[in-house]
Design a protein around this motif. Structure first.
Motif: not given
Length: 411
Positions: A210-215, A219-223, A241-244, A295-297
């Motif tokens: 589920e987390y993979v789907r949420l991320r 990401a698609e919303r950000a793009r 979302v990624e940092i939390m 770190v990346a986000p």
């Protein structure tokens, strides 16, 4: 030799020792009568302690006796019992005294919203029910009536278990304040009868799938945001979302996070780049070390932000409507047990994923600024990797006892 004398309780209690006596005596004058007793102590410090306890008991008995007399007089004269007739403080007066003390004594140590909740409990629920009654009439039976009334309210909306518990905490604090002022002899029994163990339900979280789907959805919303003016907000939300999910921060801690609180460091043990975060939340100041995936986000966020001041907020207020919209699109707003997922679920996801990977539960608790007991109760109980199948299903080989003849031969 003159008798030695000392006083307690603003001079109301006298402690003295007579000539030719090794024990200290104590005395107090109440309702036209002098009460005396021996402390049976020859040391002054012990005698003062005993005298204080003895005097407080006599004061309580005297007040209870006056209370009983007022009740009998009211019945004999058919006079309605009022707070003035009973010479007792009302619950409203006790509540006002409690709030005055509470605001002053907890200044800077309790969250302002927590103090406001105390006032809300009193104003909306406790005062309408107990307000005009003498505080001495708040008995265990009356408290039980309050519980029943709250659970059978006219609106039909049953309060949650935790909500009623918080109201009981406020009620107990008011009664303890009244007891300290001497308005009641003791705090009544407030335990809930017929109470059973509450159901231990796990906190709503996102499984790895589920987390993979949420991320992927964030990401698609950000793009490709639905409105171009929403791009910045969608990009920030994806990083949030990624940092939390890789730090275990509480949502309120993340909202208060400033740029100076976050550093990218190289962990000496693993030689991986992680975030080292100074957290300011409900538990005071604590520290958090992220996974390498955080770190990346954070670096993406810094690159978009450009030049920023150390006191600038990292996230600020996150749009809750955006989170709900994404979860509704994915059908993830509730878990299979009907528990709603919120931003807090990302913290729960971090804890559960760490436990699934076999992380030490004590280190997870320290990193999340909580207790091992809380994690064992709400997270570890439903994580399958916390069960050792080898230990559960293993069969030990039974040892055969040597026969008697072989035992004698080997002897």
């Amino acid at each position: 030799m003159a008798a030695e004398r000392y006083t307690l309780l603003d001079g109301r209690v006298h402690v003295y020792r007579r000539e030719n006596s090794r024990f200290w005596q104590c005395a107090i004058y109440l309702s036209g009568r002098n009460h005396r007793s021996s402390t049976h102590q020859d040391r002054l410090d012990a005698a003062l302690t005993v005298a204080r306890e003895w005097a407080l008991d006599r004061i309580a008995e005297d007040r209870l006796g006056a209370r009983s007399l007022s009740l009998n007089e009211a019945v004999a004269t058919d006079t309605p019992l009022t707070p003035t007739t009973a010479a007792a403080k009302t619950f409203r007066q006790a509540a006002e005294a409690f709030m005055t003390e509470y605001r002053v004594l907890t200044a800077g140590e309790r969250n302002a919203r927590y103090v406001e909740n105390k006032e809300r409990h009193l104003k909306l629920y406790l005062l309408p029910f107990f307000g005009t009654r003498p505080v001495s009439e708040v008995t265990a039976g009356l408290i039980q009536q309050y519980r029943v009334a709250r659970l059978n309210n006219a609106s039909g909306r049953r309060p949650a278990r935790s909500t009623l518990h918080q109201e009981m905490v406020t009620l107990r604090q008011v009664l303890k304040s009244a007891n300290r002022h001497g308005w009641i002899a003791a705090v009544p029994d407030m335990s809930a009868p017929y109470k059973t163990s509450g159901k231990i339900a796990h906190r709503a979280w996102f499984s790895p799938e589920e987390y993979v789907r949420l991320r992927a959805a964030t990401a698609e919303r950000a793009r490709n945001p639905k409105r171009d003016r929403w791009r910045a907000e969608c990009e920030l939300f994806h990083d949030f979302v990624e940092i939390m999910a890789n730090t275990g921060l509480r949502p309120d801690e993340a909202q208060r996070l400033e740029m100076r609180d976050v550093k990218v460091v190289t962990d000496t043990a693993t030689q991986q780049r992680i975030l080292e975060i100074e957290v300011r939340g409900k538990r005071g100041v604590g520290f958090c070390k992220s996974t390498p995936d955080a770190v990346a986000p954070f670096e993406r966020l810094l690159k978009r932000r450009g030049v920023s001041q150390p006191t600038d907020l990292v996230f600020g207020k996150i749009q809750r409507q955006l989170l709900n919209a994404v979860l509704d699109e994915l059908g993830l707003k509730e878990d299979r047990d009907g528990n709603p997922r919120t931003a807090y679920s990302l913290r729960h996801t971090y804890i559960c994923l760490r436990l699934l990977e076999g992380a030490d539960i004590y280190q997870v608790a320290k990193n999340c600024r909580t207790s091992v007991e809380m994690i064992e109760k709400f997270y570890a109980s439903h994580i399958k990797t916390r069960l050792d199948a080898a230990a559960l299903n293993g069969r030990g080989q039974s040892r055969k006892e040597p026969s008697a003849s072989k035992a004698l031969a080997n002897a």
